[in-house]
Design a protein around this motif. Sequence first.
Motif, mmCIF file in Angstrom:
data_model
loop_
_atom_site.group_PDB
_atom_site.id
_atom_site.type_symbol
_atom_site.label_atom_id
_atom_site.label_comp_id
_atom_site.label_asym_id
_atom_site.label_seq_id
_atom_site.Cartn_x
_atom_site.Cartn_y
_atom_site.Cartn_z
ATOM 1 N N GLU A 1 47.013 -28.266 1.973
ATOM 2 C CA GLU A 1 45.836 -27.769 2.696
ATOM 3 C C GLU A 1 46.068 -27.780 4.204
ATOM 4 O OE1 GLU A 1 41.461 -29.604 3.685
ATOM 5 O OE2 GLU A 1 42.172 -29.771 1.621
ATOM 6 N N ARG A 2 46.642 -28.871 4.714
ATOM 7 C CA ARG A 2 46.883 -28.997 6.158
ATOM 8 C C ARG A 2 47.973 -28.049 6.632
ATOM 9 N NH1 ARG A 2 45.322 -29.651 9.789
ATOM 10 N NH2 ARG A 2 46.148 -31.368 11.006
ATOM 11 N N THR B 1 50.441 -32.276 10.434
ATOM 12 C CA THR B 1 49.856 -33.264 9.537
ATOM 13 C C THR B 1 50.540 -34.602 9.749
ATOM 14 O OG1 THR B 1 49.192 -33.689 7.251
ATOM 15 C CG2 THR B 1 51.415 -32.853 7.584
ATOM 16 N N TYR C 1 46.452 -32.456 -0.319
ATOM 17 C CA TYR C 1 45.956 -32.479 1.061
ATOM 18 C C TYR C 1 47.004 -31.933 2.013
ATOM 19 C CZ TYR C 1 44.505 -34.232 5.611
ATOM 20 O OH TYR C 1 44.168 -34.324 6.937
ATOM 21 N N GLN D 1 56.371 -26.776 2.978
ATOM 22 C CA GLN D 1 55.373 -27.684 2.416
ATOM 23 C C GLN D 1 56.014 -28.642 1.406
ATOM 24 O OE1 GLN D 1 52.052 -25.562 0.721
ATOM 25 N NE2 GLN D 1 51.822 -24.250 2.505
#
Length: 386
Positions: free
Chosen positions: A168-169, A115, A165, A178
């Motif tokens: 999600e990525r 990302t 987001y 994360q």
Amino acid sequence: MKKALSILLLLCLLAGICGAAAAEEAPKALDFPKGGVIFTVPDFVEDMPGMLFSIADTGETSYKSGILYAYALYLPRTAEELAAMNEQLKPFAADPNGLSEEVEQAYLAFMEPRTELFLVIGLGEGKTWENDVLTTDGAEKLKEPVRIGENDGFTYYLTTFKPEYVRERLANVSTEMQESFISVTDQLMEHPELFSLKERDKSDQPPEPGKKIEFEATDYDGNPVTSADLTAGSKVTVITFWQTFCEPCKREMPELDRLAQEYGGKGLNVVSCVCDASTEELLEKAKGIIGEYHFRNIKLTRSMLEALPFSGTPASYFLDGEGKVLDYPIAGRIPEDYTAALEDYLNGKTDQFQALIMQKVNGGETPQPTEGEQTYTVRVVDQIGD
């Protein structure tokens, strides 16, 4: 080059792994020559597990667009994972085109959970965040921007993606990684001074209107195709570059098909060039997207990229029957926007093609005078087509 975009990522990965196999060896700065930005990597970024690399140095999204981008990608892989992949890739460092299908598939899977760490967006004169960024696809995922400064007629802003987001990525990595990444992006937004501005590299510009270009490509079956093959016998050839994951690209396809059918008999030739069909799987995906459309389809090569450079997809070039560039490329424009201008050109008008297109796109209809007035509209074109 048969694996153009995969090879580009591969070269970046090889360079990054060889130069920063462990976190303590991470680069101290990332340079974005086209964007005119240098990012000084702070300790809190260096300490993140994984890898940082800058392959998205687009500069202006199209010639004189007034918008530029520079952003870095983050790959959440451990030092051990990086070292293991490096061992598989080392034999192909000297010749990326020799990459075996098996290793390429492993490499693509390795690169999947990535990302953007940050996005730097430069807005030229007359461009605003509200009108020119928030109206684009995916803008709702961006955080409120922080102003970095001004340089060379651009105002630079820093932003990152919202936590939802990011999750999600990075769905395939641990929650701990994360949340660590989200914390780092929050810290970056508090330190715009980490981004310094410099003179932009403007050497990689589109060919001047009137220049004859030549390139070699291949069709979906691997058959060789030349620029002369594509342009001969047509008044105008539209070559549109697209990618299989690009939603705006896919939305253009029906309009491209309409142009091909409606104006094919009037001298128009439409060609779509897919940029990321580097594996059989991606090629099959491209074929599925194209379906039964009535235009020719080819794959990107290094020869094409050098002859017709572009910084993002979709992007369209217009060539005449001799292979000469009619004008600067159109970026991200739905074909129906330039249909009227295309009709004028096919009917023999010799005005600058770009000027005709932008007149239509910008809503440049002649103002109607009110009673008792007489209004004149004068349009001129400078030496670069504006």
